[in-house]
Design a protein around this motif. Structure first.
Motif, PDB file in Angstrom:
ATOM      1  N   ASP A 124      36.629  48.797  72.757  1.00  0.00           N
ATOM      2  CA  ASP A 124      36.189  49.782  71.757  1.00  0.00           C
ATOM      3  C   ASP A 124      36.574  49.223  70.393  1.00  0.00           C
ATOM      4  O   ASP A 124      37.648  49.520  69.880  1.00  0.00           O
ATOM      5  N   PRO A 125      35.701  48.416  69.788  1.00  0.00           N
ATOM      6  CA  PRO A 125      36.099  47.603  68.625  1.00  0.00           C
ATOM      7  C   PRO A 125      36.808  48.350  67.492  1.00  0.00           C
ATOM      8  O   PRO A 125      36.204  49.126  66.753  1.00  0.00           O
ATOM      9  N   HIS A 126      38.095  48.109  67.411  1.00  0.00           N
ATOM     10  CA  HIS A 126      38.949  48.598  66.327  1.00  0.00           C
ATOM     11  C   HIS A 126      39.998  47.524  66.075  1.00  0.00           C
ATOM     12  O   HIS A 126      40.364  46.775  66.986  1.00  0.00           O
ATOM     13  N   LEU A 127      40.495  47.473  64.859  1.00  0.00           N
ATOM     14  CA  LEU A 127      41.606  46.587  64.519  1.00  0.00           C
ATOM     15  C   LEU A 127      42.807  47.451  64.161  1.00  0.00           C
ATOM     16  O   LEU A 127      42.671  48.432  63.422  1.00  0.00           O
ATOM     17  N   ALA A 128      43.958  47.108  64.704  1.00  0.00           N
ATOM     18  CA  ALA A 128      45.211  47.772  64.331  1.00  0.00           C
ATOM     19  C   ALA A 128      46.083  46.771  63.594  1.00  0.00           C
ATOM     20  O   ALA A 128      46.167  45.603  63.990  1.00  0.00           O
ATOM     21  N   THR A 129      46.716  47.221  62.522  1.00  0.00           N
ATOM     22  CA  THR A 129      47.619  46.359  61.761  1.00  0.00           C
ATOM     23  C   THR A 129      48.942  47.072  61.534  1.00  0.00           C
ATOM     24  O   THR A 129      48.987  48.297  61.368  1.00  0.00           O
ATOM     25  N   GLY A 130      50.025  46.304  61.541  1.00  0.00           N
ATOM     26  CA  GLY A 130      51.361  46.856  61.299  1.00  0.00           C
ATOM     27  C   GLY A 130      52.011  46.133  60.140  1.00  0.00           C
ATOM     28  O   GLY A 130      51.781  44.935  59.932  1.00  0.00           O
ATOM     29  N   PRO A 181      36.002  44.544  61.090  1.00  0.00           N
ATOM     30  CA  PRO A 181      36.777  45.620  60.467  1.00  0.00           C
ATOM     31  C   PRO A 181      36.305  45.916  59.040  1.00  0.00           C
ATOM     32  O   PRO A 181      36.049  44.999  58.262  1.00  0.00           O
ATOM     33  N   ARG A 182      36.202  47.212  58.756  1.00  0.00           N
ATOM     34  CA  ARG A 182      35.778  47.636  57.420  1.00  0.00           C
ATOM     35  C   ARG A 182      36.631  48.809  56.956  1.00  0.00           C
ATOM     36  O   ARG A 182      37.019  49.653  57.767  1.00  0.00           O
ATOM     37  N   PRO A 183      36.878  48.884  55.641  1.00  0.00           N
ATOM     38  CA  PRO A 183      37.652  50.013  55.121  1.00  0.00           C
ATOM     39  C   PRO A 183      36.766  51.255  55.006  1.00  0.00           C
ATOM     40  O   PRO A 183      35.534  51.132  55.012  1.00  0.00           O
ATOM     41  N   PRO A 184      37.369  52.438  54.911  1.00  0.00           N
ATOM     42  CA  PRO A 184      38.812  52.675  54.933  1.00  0.00           C
ATOM     43  C   PRO A 184      39.351  52.785  56.363  1.00  0.00           C
ATOM     44  O   PRO A 184      38.568  52.955  57.306  1.00  0.00           O
ATOM     45  N   ALA A 185      40.667  52.685  56.497  1.00  0.00           N
ATOM     46  CA  ALA A 185      41.303  52.884  57.796  1.00  0.00           C
ATOM     47  C   ALA A 185      41.069  54.324  58.241  1.00  0.00           C
ATOM     48  O   ALA A 185      41.108  55.257  57.427  1.00  0.00           O
ATOM     49  N   ILE A 186      40.825  54.515  59.535  1.00  0.00           N
ATOM     50  CA  ILE A 186      40.568  55.876  60.028  1.00  0.00           C
ATOM     51  C   ILE A 186      41.859  56.631  60.330  1.00  0.00           C
ATOM     52  O   ILE A 186      41.862  57.861  60.366  1.00  0.00           O
ATOM     53  N   VAL A 227      55.340  45.912  56.912  1.00  0.00           N
ATOM     54  CA  VAL A 227      56.691  46.179  56.426  1.00  0.00           C
ATOM     55  C   VAL A 227      56.752  47.551  55.751  1.00  0.00           C
ATOM     56  O   VAL A 227      57.832  48.117  55.585  1.00  0.00           O
ATOM     57  N   ASP A 228      55.592  48.140  55.431  1.00  0.00           N
ATOM     58  CA  ASP A 228      55.572  49.487  54.840  1.00  0.00           C
ATOM     59  C   ASP A 228      55.790  50.578  55.886  1.00  0.00           C
ATOM     60  O   ASP A 228      55.687  51.768  55.590  1.00  0.00           O
ATOM     61  N   GLN A 229      56.094  50.165  57.149  1.00  0.00           N
ATOM     62  CA  GLN A 229      56.430  51.052  58.262  1.00  0.00           C
ATOM     63  C   GLN A 229      55.241  51.876  58.759  1.00  0.00           C
ATOM     64  O   GLN A 229      55.412  52.882  59.448  1.00  0.00           O
ATOM     65  N   GLN A 230      54.043  51.444  58.431  1.00  0.00           N
ATOM     66  CA  GLN A 230      52.838  52.128  58.879  1.00  0.00           C
ATOM     67  C   GLN A 230      52.032  51.250  59.837  1.00  0.00           C
ATOM     68  O   GLN A 230      52.037  50.029  59.712  1.00  0.00           O
ATOM     69  N   VAL A 231      51.325  51.917  60.730  1.00  0.00           N
ATOM     70  CA  VAL A 231      50.305  51.261  61.551  1.00  0.00           C
ATOM     71  C   VAL A 231      48.959  51.835  61.091  1.00  0.00           C
ATOM     72  O   VAL A 231      48.801  53.054  61.032  1.00  0.00           O
ATOM     73  N   LEU A 232      48.019  50.972  60.751  1.00  0.00           N
ATOM     74  CA  LEU A 232      46.692  51.421  60.329  1.00  0.00           C
ATOM     75  C   LEU A 232      45.669  51.018  61.386  1.00  0.00           C
ATOM     76  O   LEU A 232      45.751  49.940  61.972  1.00  0.00           O
ATOM     77  N   VAL A 233      44.723  51.912  61.623  1.00  0.00           N
ATOM     78  CA  VAL A 233      43.629  51.654  62.559  1.00  0.00           C
ATOM     79  C   VAL A 233      42.335  51.558  61.770  1.00  0.00           C
ATOM     80  O   VAL A 233      41.969  52.480  61.046  1.00  0.00           O
TER      81      VAL A 233
END
Length: 421
Positions: free
Chosen positions: A403-409, A105-110, A411-417
């Motif tokens: 399909d290599p992606h990381l998802a994170t959830g 995983p690399r920034p930025p989130a898409i 407390v800020d109520q967001q999901v980032l891919v």
């Protein structure tokens, strides 16, 4: 014009309701008047017996036509996407094979996926399609397309915080567990994603659910200190496993479906025979609540001198266990000996999720310190840090193997891919 109009009107009589036909006539008449087609407007008004258009009809035909063009564009894009997917399937997904297996995983989130009204508790990728599901303390489950970042739909049914999600191997069933003391099975073969079954038996918050590899059984763990085994066909609990002295936080199962690993607020990691529920091992070295556990993949790199000497081309999964704790450490254990091989430090707060990279070389972790860390298992050190990945504590993560992606959830109520490169 009159001949065409008469044919058009006959078509409208068959296809549209009276109100729809009246609104369309007003829109056409408004368009003719706005563009100074006076003779045509008078002829149409007389032929269609339409009064002067209402103010609400102003510019309506142009708006509708523009909307049709937008929809046509979307349809073409979807058709192209389907064509590409069919081409990939027929050629053995050659495009996917070209991807770097060691990508991290690399920034930025898409994509930043926002729709939940509470803390995110779990994220899971669909095993086949480009869908991502997320659960929240707002008692809902949301479905997204992680490639486009578009929201698809919301699943409602739980009456309290949804704690965990899991797909079966086929992606046909989604299981969810909740603080409302229930587990729900959702039909992902149906467009409406209906709830097929509700399983009840736990006496407290159900913190995690996982499917057995075959999909015939489901395992759950709870604050009631137990692990339960469920028959997914009948919905009945067929076994209750006891042994932990406190809240069982997470469970995982190896690829062969033979061993379950659990972690608990009692500061231990334990392994169990998945068939009969008998205890196999207890792992004690963490000094605080153990939040998360994961089994190693079959292609894991050798992590001990003995493993290096006896290295084979084919291995089973679950040779090692990774655990993350509120003591801010990650520990790697040898499953058979129950020995801690090494410990990795670097996070400044609770470790909330650990994931073995499918390449067998790296481990990914997320923490309440808002960071994502990638660790080299053979070098036993952190090789990449995504600082301030979220605006608040990161509570969960999942890695898409196909399909290599990381998802994170968070407390800020967001999901980032996050893309992997």
């Amino acid at each position: 014009f009159f001949f065409c109009n008469c044919r058009f009107q006959r078509f409208l009589l068959m296809a549209l309701s009276n109100k729809q036909r009246r609104d369309l006539h007003h829109a056409i008449l408004d368009y003719l008047i706005q563009n100074d087609y006076e003779e045509a407007a008078e002829a149409f008004k007389k032929e269609s017996r339409t009064d002067l258009p209402e103010s609400s009809s102003s510019g309506m035909l142009v708006k509708k036509w523009t909307s049709v063009l937008r929809q046509q564009k979307k349809i073409l894009e979807l058709e192209n996407k389907i064509s590409l997917m069919e081409s990939e399937l027929s050629s053995g997904s050659s495009a996917r094979k070209k991807q770097n297996k060691d990508a991290i995983p690399r920034p930025p989130a898409i994509h930043s996926l926002k729709a939940h009204k509470g803390n995110i508790t779990c994220v899971k990728f669909h095993p086949i399609f480009s869908q991502l599901v997320s659960s929240s303390e707002d008692a809902t489950i949301k479905i997204w397309d992680f490639e486009s970042g578009e929201y698809e739909m919301t699943l409602r049914g739980h009456t309290n915080s949804v704690q965990s999600l899991a797909f079966d191997h086929s992606g046909n069933i989604l299981a969810s567990s909740s603080a409302d003391l229930s587990i729900k099975l959702w039909n992902f073969n149906s467009a409406s994603r209906d709830c097929m079954k509700t399983l009840k038996g736990h006496e407290h918050n159900i913190s995690c659910v996982i499917f057995a590899p075959t999909g015939d059984f489901l395992f759950s763990c709870s604050r009631d200190k137990t692990i339960k085994k469920w028959d997914t066909n009948t919905g009945y609990c067929v076994q209750t496993i006891t042994g932990h002295d406190d809240w069982v936080r997470k469970i995982a199962i190896n690829d062969e479906g033979t061993i379950i690993v659990s972690c608990s607020s009692d500061q231990t990691v334990r392994t169990w025979n998945a068939s009969n529920g008998q205890p196999m091992g207890v792992f004690r070295e963490h000094s605080h609540v153990v939040e998360c556990v994961a089994f190693s993949p079959p292609n894991i790199v050798p992590l001990t001198p003995e493993a290096e000497k006896t290295k084979k081309n084919t291995q089973t999964s679950g040779t090692y266990i990774a655990s993350g704790s509120r003591d801010k450490t990650i520990r790697i254990w040898e499953t058979t000996t129950q020995q801690c091989i090494f410990m990795m430090e670097g996070h400044d707060n609770w470790v909330r999720e650990v994931i073995f990279h499918p390449n067998g070389k790296h481990l990914i972790s997320v923490s309440d310190d808002k960071s994502i860390r990638i660790w080299d298992l053979q070098e036993r050190r952190c090789i990449k840090v995504l600082h301030e990945a979220h605006d608040h504590f990161i509570a969960c993560a999942d890695f898409n193997i196909k399909d290599p992606h990381l998802a994170t959830g968070s407390v800020d109520q967001q999901v980032l891919v996050w893309p992997c490169k």
